[in-house]
Write a protein that holds these residues in place. Sequence first.
Motif, short mmCIF file in Angstrom:
data_model
loop_
_atom_site.label_atom_id
_atom_site.label_comp_id
_atom_site.label_asym_id
_atom_site.label_seq_id
_atom_site.Cartn_x
_atom_site.Cartn_y
_atom_site.Cartn_z
N ASN A 239 0.83 -1.21 0.00
CA ASN A 239 0.00 0.00 0.00
C ASN A 239 0.86 1.25 0.00
O ASN A 239 0.49 2.27 -0.58
CB ASN A 239 -0.93 0.01 1.21
CG ASN A 239 -2.11 -0.92 1.01
OD1 ASN A 239 -2.45 -1.24 -0.13
ND2 ASN A 239 -2.70 -1.36 2.10
N TYR A 240 2.02 1.17 0.64
CA TYR A 240 2.93 2.32 0.66
C TYR A 240 3.38 2.65 -0.77
O TYR A 240 3.40 3.82 -1.16
CB TYR A 240 4.15 2.02 1.54
CG TYR A 240 5.19 3.10 1.48
CD1 TYR A 240 5.04 4.28 2.19
CD2 TYR A 240 6.32 2.94 0.69
CE1 TYR A 240 5.99 5.28 2.11
CE2 TYR A 240 7.27 3.93 0.60
CZ TYR A 240 7.11 5.10 1.32
OH TYR A 240 8.04 6.09 1.25
N ASP A 241 3.72 1.62 -1.55
CA ASP A 241 4.11 1.85 -2.94
C ASP A 241 2.96 2.46 -3.74
O ASP A 241 3.16 3.35 -4.57
CB ASP A 241 4.53 0.53 -3.60
CG ASP A 241 5.75 -0.08 -2.95
OD1 ASP A 241 6.60 0.69 -2.48
OD2 ASP A 241 5.84 -1.31 -2.91
N TYR A 242 1.77 1.97 -3.49
CA TYR A 242 0.60 2.47 -4.20
C TYR A 242 0.40 3.96 -3.93
O TYR A 242 0.24 4.76 -4.86
CB TYR A 242 -0.63 1.66 -3.77
CG TYR A 242 -1.92 2.14 -4.34
CD1 TYR A 242 -2.27 1.86 -5.66
CD2 TYR A 242 -2.81 2.88 -3.57
CE1 TYR A 242 -3.47 2.30 -6.18
CE2 TYR A 242 -4.02 3.32 -4.08
CZ TYR A 242 -4.33 3.03 -5.39
OH TYR A 242 -5.50 3.48 -5.91
N TYR A 243 0.41 4.36 -2.66
CA TYR A 243 0.18 5.76 -2.31
C TYR A 243 1.34 6.65 -2.75
O TYR A 243 1.15 7.80 -3.14
CB TYR A 243 -0.07 5.91 -0.81
CG TYR A 243 -1.40 5.33 -0.39
CD1 TYR A 243 -2.58 5.78 -0.99
CD2 TYR A 243 -1.49 4.32 0.54
CE1 TYR A 243 -3.81 5.24 -0.64
CE2 TYR A 243 -2.70 3.77 0.90
CZ TYR A 243 -3.86 4.23 0.30
OH TYR A 243 -5.06 3.70 0.65
#
Length: 159
Positions: free
Chosen positions: A101-105
């Motif tokens: 999710n960190y990569d996504y955001y």
Amino acid sequence: EDLTSEAMTEETKEIPKVNNPGLFKEPEPIRFRDLYRIVGHEERKLHATYKNFRGAVPYLGATLASFVIAKALGDKFAHAVVLGKGNGGDGLFKMETQNSNYDYYYNREFQRMKYLTERPQGDDPSLNTAPNVLADLGIFEANTPTIAVVKKSPHYKYF
């Protein structure tokens, strides 16, 4: 002493009889079938080239066979990856990501910042025609004041 002067006297002036059969060899009449045995330089080169090609046939065959095997294995691997084991597209169409999710955001924020820092459309001097060139062509631009527009990032769902 000179043997030639002794052998050829002033009186005879003839070639002396020499007992050497290799010196004045009698020519043999050539037979018609012997004409086919005469090989020129170009024919020797062609024969050597043909001999080299014949010697290379196993290597060329092995290379071709390795290409065929590699293609068969590559097709088998591509079929397994693209269509999956049961021909249902398991490998390619799962649509799963390895990103967190960190990569996504982080990617979304990067797209937002990139959009906000883009120059306005048509403001690139390397793409626009210079005003003096337009004036030379007979096209005159009206001087309009630049209106500063505050650029806002679109909604997240449009990234």
